[in-house]
Write a protein that holds these residues in place. Sequence first.
Motif, PDB file in Angstrom:
ATOM      1  N   ARG A   1     -12.111  11.535   5.162  1.00  0.00           N
ATOM      2  CA  ARG A   1     -10.686  11.261   6.125  1.00  0.00           C
ATOM      3  C   ARG A   1     -10.966  10.440   6.984  1.00  0.00           C
ATOM      4  O   ARG A   1      -9.664   9.601   7.545  1.00  0.00           O
ATOM      5  CB  ARG A   1     -11.291  12.757   6.889  1.00  0.00           C
ATOM      6  N   ARG A   2     -12.011   9.725   7.359  1.00  0.00           N
ATOM      7  CA  ARG A   2     -12.235   9.045   8.171  1.00  0.00           C
ATOM      8  C   ARG A   2     -11.783   7.367   6.915  1.00  0.00           C
ATOM      9  O   ARG A   2     -10.700   6.827   7.721  1.00  0.00           O
ATOM     10  CB  ARG A   2     -13.461   8.050   8.427  1.00  0.00           C
ATOM     11  N   PHE A   3     -11.924   6.974   5.912  1.00  0.00           N
ATOM     12  CA  PHE A   3     -11.055   6.354   4.768  1.00  0.00           C
ATOM     13  C   PHE A   3      -9.667   6.700   4.714  1.00  0.00           C
ATOM     14  O   PHE A   3      -9.529   5.704   4.992  1.00  0.00           O
ATOM     15  CB  PHE A   3     -11.936   6.559   3.526  1.00  0.00           C
TER      16      PHE A   3
ATOM     17  N   VAL B   1      -2.782   1.848  -4.375  1.00  0.00           N
ATOM     18  CA  VAL B   1      -2.306   3.031  -4.487  1.00  0.00           C
ATOM     19  C   VAL B   1      -3.827   4.010  -3.566  1.00  0.00           C
ATOM     20  O   VAL B   1      -4.651   4.876  -4.514  1.00  0.00           O
ATOM     21  CB  VAL B   1      -2.009   3.666  -5.694  1.00  0.00           C
ATOM     22  N   VAL B   2      -3.039   4.917  -2.559  1.00  0.00           N
ATOM     23  CA  VAL B   2      -4.362   6.367  -2.096  1.00  0.00           C
ATOM     24  C   VAL B   2      -3.597   6.996  -2.233  1.00  0.00           C
ATOM     25  O   VAL B   2      -2.999   7.702  -1.928  1.00  0.00           O
ATOM     26  CB  VAL B   2      -4.542   5.927  -0.898  1.00  0.00           C
ATOM     27  N   GLU B   3      -4.342   8.353  -2.731  1.00  0.00           N
ATOM     28  CA  GLU B   3      -4.348   9.593  -3.323  1.00  0.00           C
ATOM     29  C   GLU B   3      -4.503  10.214  -2.480  1.00  0.00           C
ATOM     30  O   GLU B   3      -5.709   9.893  -1.813  1.00  0.00           O
ATOM     31  CB  GLU B   3      -4.920  10.331  -4.259  1.00  0.00           C
ATOM     32  N   THR B   4      -3.850  11.190  -1.291  1.00  0.00           N
ATOM     33  CA  THR B   4      -4.743  11.770   0.499  1.00  0.00           C
ATOM     34  C   THR B   4      -5.069  13.313   0.040  1.00  0.00           C
ATOM     35  O   THR B   4      -5.481  13.523   1.456  1.00  0.00           O
ATOM     36  CB  THR B   4      -3.843  11.130   1.022  1.00  0.00           C
ATOM     37  N   ASP B   5      -4.493  13.805  -1.015  1.00  0.00           N
ATOM     38  CA  ASP B   5      -4.942  15.387  -0.494  1.00  0.00           C
ATOM     39  C   ASP B   5      -6.760  14.798  -1.539  1.00  0.00           C
ATOM     40  O   ASP B   5      -6.979  14.404  -2.213  1.00  0.00           O
ATOM     41  CB  ASP B   5      -4.427  15.888  -1.800  1.00  0.00           C
ATOM     42  N   LEU B   6      -6.925  15.872  -1.181  1.00  0.00           N
ATOM     43  CA  LEU B   6      -9.039  15.700  -1.146  1.00  0.00           C
ATOM     44  C   LEU B   6      -9.239  16.098  -2.398  1.00  0.00           C
ATOM     45  O   LEU B   6     -10.000  15.560  -2.883  1.00  0.00           O
ATOM     46  CB  LEU B   6      -9.914  16.552  -0.026  1.00  0.00           C
ATOM     47  N   GLY B   7      -8.418  16.771  -3.299  1.00  0.00           N
ATOM     48  CA  GLY B   7      -8.890  17.434  -4.611  1.00  0.00           C
ATOM     49  C   GLY B   7      -8.692  15.623  -5.322  1.00  0.00           C
ATOM     50  O   GLY B   7      -9.233  15.699  -6.382  1.00  0.00           O
TER      51      GLY B   7
ATOM     52  N   LEU C   1       0.446  -1.571   0.092  1.00  0.00           N
ATOM     53  CA  LEU C   1       0.169  -0.186   0.179  1.00  0.00           C
ATOM     54  C   LEU C   1       0.881   1.201   0.029  1.00  0.00           C
ATOM     55  O   LEU C   1       1.681   1.190   1.093  1.00  0.00           O
ATOM     56  CB  LEU C   1      -0.961  -0.228   0.870  1.00  0.00           C
ATOM     57  N   VAL C   2       0.889   2.402  -1.441  1.00  0.00           N
ATOM     58  CA  VAL C   2       1.327   3.764  -1.449  1.00  0.00           C
ATOM     59  C   VAL C   2       0.289   4.588  -0.689  1.00  0.00           C
ATOM     60  O   VAL C   2      -0.676   4.839  -1.463  1.00  0.00           O
ATOM     61  CB  VAL C   2       1.878   3.307  -2.357  1.00  0.00           C
ATOM     62  N   VAL C   3       0.540   4.989   0.137  1.00  0.00           N
ATOM     63  CA  VAL C   3      -0.142   6.728   0.186  1.00  0.00           C
ATOM     64  C   VAL C   3       0.161   7.931  -0.968  1.00  0.00           C
ATOM     65  O   VAL C   3       1.916   8.078  -0.349  1.00  0.00           O
ATOM     66  CB  VAL C   3      -0.466   6.825   1.799  1.00  0.00           C
ATOM     67  N   LYS C   4      -0.522   8.972  -1.511  1.00  0.00           N
ATOM     68  CA  LYS C   4       0.144   9.561  -2.091  1.00  0.00           C
ATOM     69  C   LYS C   4      -0.073  10.730  -1.549  1.00  0.00           C
ATOM     70  O   LYS C   4      -1.387  11.327  -1.215  1.00  0.00           O
ATOM     71  CB  LYS C   4       0.403   9.460  -3.347  1.00  0.00           C
ATOM     72  N   SER C   5       0.898  11.835  -1.286  1.00  0.00           N
ATOM     73  CA  SER C   5       0.136  13.450  -1.351  1.00  0.00           C
ATOM     74  C   SER C   5       0.336  14.219  -2.684  1.00  0.00           C
ATOM     75  O   SER C   5       1.057  13.652  -3.325  1.00  0.00           O
ATOM     76  CB  SER C   5       0.904  14.088   0.118  1.00  0.00           C
ATOM     77  N   LYS C   6      -0.430  15.200  -2.819  1.00  0.00           N
ATOM     78  CA  LYS C   6      -0.082  15.513  -4.399  1.00  0.00           C
ATOM     79  C   LYS C   6       1.023  16.224  -4.975  1.00  0.00           C
ATOM     80  O   LYS C   6       1.868  16.691  -4.244  1.00  0.00           O
ATOM     81  CB  LYS C   6      -0.924  17.017  -4.011  1.00  0.00           C
TER      82      LYS C   6
ATOM     83  N   LYS D   1      -5.703   4.258   5.531  1.00  0.00           N
ATOM     84  CA  LYS D   1      -4.892   3.592   4.859  1.00  0.00           C
ATOM     85  C   LYS D   1      -3.330   4.750   4.950  1.00  0.00           C
ATOM     86  O   LYS D   1      -2.621   3.779   5.434  1.00  0.00           O
ATOM     87  CB  LYS D   1      -4.881   4.853   3.749  1.00  0.00           C
ATOM     88  N   PHE D   2      -3.259   5.778   5.821  1.00  0.00           N
ATOM     89  CA  PHE D   2      -1.858   6.097   6.454  1.00  0.00           C
ATOM     90  C   PHE D   2      -1.256   5.542   7.220  1.00  0.00           C
ATOM     91  O   PHE D   2      -0.498   4.775   7.104  1.00  0.00           O
ATOM     92  CB  PHE D   2      -2.931   7.615   7.430  1.00  0.00           C
TER      93      PHE D   2
END
Lengths: 239, 462
Positions: B192-194, B136-142, B111-116, B198-199
Amino acid sequence: MNIDLFIPCIVDQFFPQVGINTYKILKKVGCNVDYPFEQTCCGQPAFNTGYRKDAEYLAKKFINIFSKSDYVIAPSGSCVSMVKIFYDRLELPSDYQSKLAELKGKIFELSEFLVDILKISDVGAKFSGKITYHESCHLLRKLKIARQPRILINNVKGVEFVELNESDRCCGFGGTFSVKFPELSTVLTSDKIKNIEESGAQYVVANDSSCLMNVEGVLRRKGSNIRTMHIADLLASGI
Amino acid sequence: MIQESPAYFKENIKQISEDENLRRIVRKATSLTLSKRSDLVTEYYSEGKDWEALRNQAHEIRKKTIDNLDTYLTDLEDHFERNGIEVKHAINASEACSFVLRILKEHNTRLVVKSKSMVTEEIHLNDKMIEAGIEVVETDLGEYIIQLAGETPSHITAPAMHKSRDDIGKLFSEKLGVPFTNDPAELTAYARRFLREKFLKADVGISGANFLIAETGTVVIIENEGNARLSTTLPKLHIVITGIEKVVPTLEETATLLKLLPVSATGQKATSYVSFINSPAKVKEDARPGKIIVILLDNGRKEILRRQEVREALYCIKCGACMNVCPVYQTVSGHAYGSVYPGPIGSILTPFLTTLKESKDLAYGSSLCGACSEICPVKIDIHNALLWIRSYAVQKKYTPFIERMLFKLWRIAMENIFVYNFGRSLLKFLQPLWSDYKDFPPLAEKSFHQLWKEGEIWNKNS
């Protein structure tokens, strides 16, 4: 004061009265006005579309025609900015470059010349109507002319002046842009017209015939009663 | 259907020009950001400070850096290594992606978390990681919204700008199975909950960088949501992927750029979070991140560096203000450009990140109004670079044959006053070019030239 008129090709072909009125105004304020007959175009259409070699030929022609003038005055911000700013981007031979450097100090847009050089804020014009003002992009952003036209317009007797919302937003002309992207250009022009309508003005004045031709093109298609007017036409009213 | 290639720019524009709903959303968003920006600039002046001087200062910093890029990159690399940060250089997108995939494999990543990060968009990293079986999970809301929708960002700082609150509400209820709401706070809470979960589970965090400070070997990331800080501190490995042009010589110069960036980007004096990352965690054995790897990407940037006429494009600090202020961008939004970086600056970068042949139309998709150059916090002469790319396209003969012929004829007409005056009668044939949308004015009965020659003007008005 000896002046050579530079009448942009668009004015020459479509709106000669703008040239005539420029002549009239300059005569009225006491200038000797001449028109070098061999002039055609400053080369901007080719330059802006990327045809620099073609623009270079015309730049050289332009420099030859006007390098001996005391003052060169044009009723256009766009064409003056071509000479003053964009000629530097062309690959001109060094003898032309030195003539250009001199020419850049002698060429002025009409309203700038009247207000800043001749120190005239009222040419004695009379016109009755509600007027708003569109800022042509090159006039505003390249030549930084915004104050001068407003001073002149406000001093025309009988004029009720209203500011235009988003007056500095492009009208969507952009020369080749309007030919290559007609739908998009028309959306931008319609945005401009919406602001003009909301201003309540009967006339929209600008210093460039190209912008006005573009705005007028959509106004007419819409069947609107609002009319476009070049600042020279306004300033020559009643003189 | 909007095509994801700059080669389809014209077709995309034709379609999108009709989309009034999109235009309304984008104009509202860009106007809001622009007005917040303009308020802050006014406030800056009212405090007796000079915004123009600050822009000039930033321009000089960027100029100095880009003109001496190799020197500063060497300095940066030295300091990174001293700080225990590993550095890799990637020539192009595929090399950067293979570096990342190899690293992820070595670390048994699931699992990878990505910031923008726009650079990871540029190299299409997500697709590659997903192909390799990594979540892969994008974590910036946009970015998260865009990922849920299966789309690409339409703006470099506001990736989901083209979506309304309703669009996002529908998307969340469809994809996350939550009840529909268009309330931003509630939507954020769902995301955020989701994301929180992941984080905590992520093996690797991938981020971009806003600046890389050469003298200290520091990665600077600015953000508003705290997701970048979580992405870069919770997983055991942090990978930074960014362009070589992000280097800034000193901390002090970085501070100058930090004054300009948030004001220009989002109309904020400062973002909620500003992270200065100097080294992996050292406090105890299993502190996180235990390792930081920085991948410095070229991917066409050195080609831009070689071209004096467009070199300023590398000054860009990716604020997006040129997009917000561009009447074309405001009208068609980012996807129309078919390129990762849209808008005025994107039209300069894209020909070098892809090919000029496929992206030559982008530079023509500007009315040359110059609003972009006027707002740019580092004073890139975008207008001039667009003009140069046009001339480059002409030089390469990428423009239509008919256009080249027309300009040949035009020059012949303009060179000689007699041909010019004769050519007047031919102009009539060009008039229909416009007439689908606008009424072209009729030619004057007599040109100014004719009237002057006949003595009409000076006789009557002397």
